[in-house]
Design a protein around this motif. Sequence first.
Motif, short mmCIF file in Angstrom:
data_model
loop_
_atom_site.label_atom_id
_atom_site.label_comp_id
_atom_site.label_asym_id
_atom_site.label_seq_id
_atom_site.Cartn_x
_atom_site.Cartn_y
_atom_site.Cartn_z
N TYR A 160 0.80 -1.23 0.00
CA TYR A 160 0.00 0.00 0.00
C TYR A 160 0.82 1.27 0.00
N HIS A 161 1.80 1.32 0.88
CA HIS A 161 2.43 2.62 1.12
C HIS A 161 3.88 2.61 0.71
N GLU A 180 5.39 4.54 -0.89
CA GLU A 180 5.97 5.89 -0.88
C GLU A 180 6.66 6.21 0.45
N VAL A 181 6.42 5.37 1.45
CA VAL A 181 7.08 5.60 2.73
C VAL A 181 8.58 5.41 2.61
N LEU A 182 8.98 4.51 1.71
CA LEU A 182 10.41 4.26 1.55
C LEU A 182 11.01 5.28 0.58
N PRO A 183 12.18 5.79 0.90
CA PRO A 183 12.84 6.68 -0.05
C PRO A 183 13.30 5.88 -1.26
N ILE A 206 15.95 2.76 -1.23
CA ILE A 206 15.55 1.50 -0.62
C ILE A 206 14.39 0.90 -1.42
N PHE A 258 -1.53 0.45 6.65
CA PHE A 258 -1.23 0.99 7.98
C PHE A 258 -2.49 1.12 8.82
N PHE A 259 -3.58 1.47 8.17
CA PHE A 259 -4.84 1.62 8.90
C PHE A 259 -5.19 0.30 9.59
N SER A 275 -2.95 -0.28 12.57
CA SER A 275 -3.34 0.55 13.72
C SER A 275 -4.56 -0.02 14.40
N VAL A 304 -9.11 9.08 6.10
CA VAL A 304 -8.41 7.83 5.78
C VAL A 304 -8.50 7.59 4.28
N MET A 357 -4.86 7.58 2.97
CA MET A 357 -4.28 6.24 3.09
C MET A 357 -4.86 5.23 2.11
N LEU A 358 -6.16 5.07 2.12
CA LEU A 358 -6.76 3.97 1.37
C LEU A 358 -7.81 4.51 0.41
N TYR A 383 13.95 11.51 4.81
CA TYR A 383 15.16 11.02 5.46
C TYR A 383 15.71 9.86 4.66
N GLN A 384 16.90 9.45 5.04
CA GLN A 384 17.56 8.36 4.32
C GLN A 384 16.74 7.07 4.37
N LEU A 385 16.14 6.80 5.51
CA LEU A 385 15.47 5.52 5.69
C LEU A 385 13.97 5.65 5.51
N PHE A 386 13.49 6.86 5.62
CA PHE A 386 12.05 7.04 5.67
C PHE A 386 11.60 8.26 4.91
N ASP A 387 10.49 8.11 4.26
CA ASP A 387 9.86 9.21 3.58
C ASP A 387 8.45 9.31 4.12
N ARG A 388 7.72 10.31 3.69
CA ARG A 388 6.30 10.38 4.00
C ARG A 388 5.97 10.13 5.47
N LEU A 414 2.28 9.68 6.76
CA LEU A 414 1.55 8.41 6.88
C LEU A 414 1.77 7.79 8.26
N ILE A 415 3.00 7.87 8.73
CA ILE A 415 3.28 7.34 10.07
C ILE A 415 2.48 8.13 11.10
N ALA A 428 -1.07 7.16 10.94
CA ALA A 428 -1.30 5.82 11.50
C ALA A 428 -1.39 5.90 13.02
N ILE A 429 -0.58 6.77 13.62
CA ILE A 429 -0.66 6.94 15.08
C ILE A 429 -1.91 7.73 15.44
#
Lengths: 501, 361
Positions: A315-316, A318-321, A324, A429-430, A433, B107, B111-112, B259-264, B267-268, B271-272
């Motif tokens: 789904y997501h 886009e979370v990864l740069p 990766i 993610f939904f 959660s 949402v 997200m969806l 960031y190097q390891l994380f984008d967006r 969404l995180i 989710a919280i």
Amino acid sequence: MKSTFRRTPLAPQAGSFPIALEAGSIERKIDQVNAYMSHTEDLMIRRIETNDQSYALLYLEGLVDKDFMQAAIIQPLQESIELAPGQVVSSASIAKSSDVVRIGRALLEGYCVAVTENDSEAVMMSAGKKEGRSVEEPRSEQIIKGSHEGFNECLSTNIYLLRKRIKSPKFKLGYYTLGSVTNTKVAIIYMDDLADPKIVEECLKRISSIQLDYLYSAGNIDEWLEEHPFSPFPQTIQSERPDRVVSYLMEGKIAIAVDGSPNVLVLPITFFSFYQSPDDYNSRWIIGSFYRIIRLVSFILATCLPAFYIAIVSYHSEVLPIGILYSVKVSLTYVPLPPILEALLMQTILELLKEAAIRLPSPIAQTIGIVGGLVIGTAVVEAQLVSHTMIVVIGLTAIASFATPLNEFGTSLRILGFPMMLAAALFGFFGISIMLMAIFIHLCKIETLGVPYFTPFGPFKGKENAKDMYLRLPRWMDDKEPQSGKSNPLKPLFSGRWKRS
Amino acid sequence: MNHSVTRPQLFFLIVKTQIGIGLLSLPSKIQSSAKGDAWISVLMAGAAIQLLLIVYSQLLRKFPNQTLSDITIRLFGVYIGKAVNFIYYVLFVLIAGYAITLYVRLVHIWMLPMTPGWVLLLLIIGTGIYLALENLRVIARFFVLTSVLFGLLILISTLNFTNELQVANILPVGESGFAHMVQGSEKTVFAMFGFEVILYFAAQVQNNGKSLIRVFSFANGFVTLFYAYFVFLCLIGFSPKVLERVNEPVLYMFKGLTYQLFDRLDLIFLAIWIIPMTATIVSYLCLAGKSLTANQSSYRKLIWFSGVLVYLLGLYLSSMESIDLFRKWVEYGYLAMIAALPFLLWLASFLLKNKKKVGSA
């Protein structure tokens, strides 16, 4: 609280009707006992004739210690003149009864029963034999530092192991006999001054309500006692370690030991107990706390990691740069399965390997480990059935779930991972959660014997319990005085506990 | 069984109910009227709510251990009292339905986009009912537990300070004028709904004979500062023109971080954020249950019933093109019921006191 323990083995048992031993000849009495014991052939009869008396000693061959019987019962009886058996025999426990049912029970406990011609009461003398494993380190709960003793199958040895560690008059023990056929002896142990009387009462009430024919093990009792049978979380701890059980007893919990089972049941238990290990207390507090944190991280990893991965790739992404994302997506390109099936497949293979290797002798188990872990793992990736990343994810998940000190709990975690993965595959993610919320709501909801399962987080107790829950802070920082529970005014301060003079 | 809650638990019950979906779009809403002084509007709204909370605590002190529904029945008599409680019930269901509609919409957008709305609604309501069925103590436990996440959210939000920030956006302070700020704070009050849980939950606090105003004030202070902080972040993070166009600036703000390891990170964050949003629904379901009954078994039935109602309402509202009209009616009606009516009740309690002693029964 009044003593609620009544059923000692030689006391009349409720529910069975007494059968009176008939007065008269010895033969008649022997026949009566023999009939009651279904004419079993290991019921031995030894006749002793002295000047004034003739006795018949009855015992079950396998259960009594013959050397002891020879020295302590037969010899004194033969040499005695005009004395009752109770006066000459040097047995630890002697009782008299004319009830065949009680005599039968005594025989089954390893007693030697003497019947005489003119006395309608038989004398029961203890001559039991103790055989079993020696005290060894339990295989399933090994630790690095600390005591290497473990419980074994003999109830009295287990009680000895506990008593040896708590030499206190407040150490209270009660016997129950469970299983209408097997008559398994069960000991309920708690510290009279530390355990909450309400919890003890409730626990005893539940134990006396148990109705079953055959008690296999401590796990059986667990099933009868637990309040939430449909919960994935275990609500009692089964431990083979005396030091572990002792520390729970000192926290005011109740231990239940079953004869014939090396596992001692501890209740009521909370979530965080599953993350404590005796190792934490045997090493310095920094190390102990560090491993606690690692284990708590393992809880999140074991339940969420595959789900997180599935949610990201399906789904997501886009979370990864981009860097990766590229390597992940490349490894996924030729994989025909959707991520959820990939994960389910690998998890199933993992469980299969574990289940196959667990009961095999260790040389074969190693082979399975190599064939399963290395060969299948590599081949599955090379055949492009499963992606590299998925292997890494599942491997990490498995390791995280094995990091819990108690194996049983780790398995629950892996099982929880499945609905989690499903939720992630359906809702990203939904879903994660919502699923996590459901798990934590569940954790907040359940209580064992009236104690909230998720203490100290659920009802937040703050500093009181936190010191020994998610961290393992030094023992002297505990500001409660050990016995009275009052605050200690002379508590040493954090800095300079011992000052160099 | 004793189902009372402690004071810290009450604090988190209030905070968790208040902080919810409203915050995400708040900065752009206030900004449209109060411009760079939007953060002052939030503080003003907090102050206004504080006044209301004083009225609440006075009212509750007159009727210790009684919920609002008990109080209305005492003051208005059984028939009118029950009618008033029924109005409350309807409003709680409407507010829950409104909140859940916004929630599902959010949402959907973030997200969806492909998942049908009714499935999302079902999941949210399902989780909500699962928790709301329990007694208040269990709900409080969960709320306290998940409040740890507020710390995490604030932690994530500090990452924004690495962005280019324009403090000049809020200068000069007080430029937009008092009237505009009041307009802005009016909108903030709507986003801060949730403090009215006090009227129902405070009755279950352990030894609530002592004044609870400190707990209320702490909760209100926390929420106000939390809101003001995020509004402030948005004000200095976006230029005024962009801020007007963005729907959920609080989320949008995180989109720019990489960031190097994380984008967006948005969404995180979202989710919280799902957890406080669901907590709000749980609170309103619980309020709906408590507004009509005090008995646990009928409460459970009512929760199921209200859950279904909220679900249907959510379905209906989701299918509507625009819910602005609905929103207006509900918001003002609700405001009247939770601000004006308790005030009247408080005044009425004085009249009653002249005739007979209130707290004695």
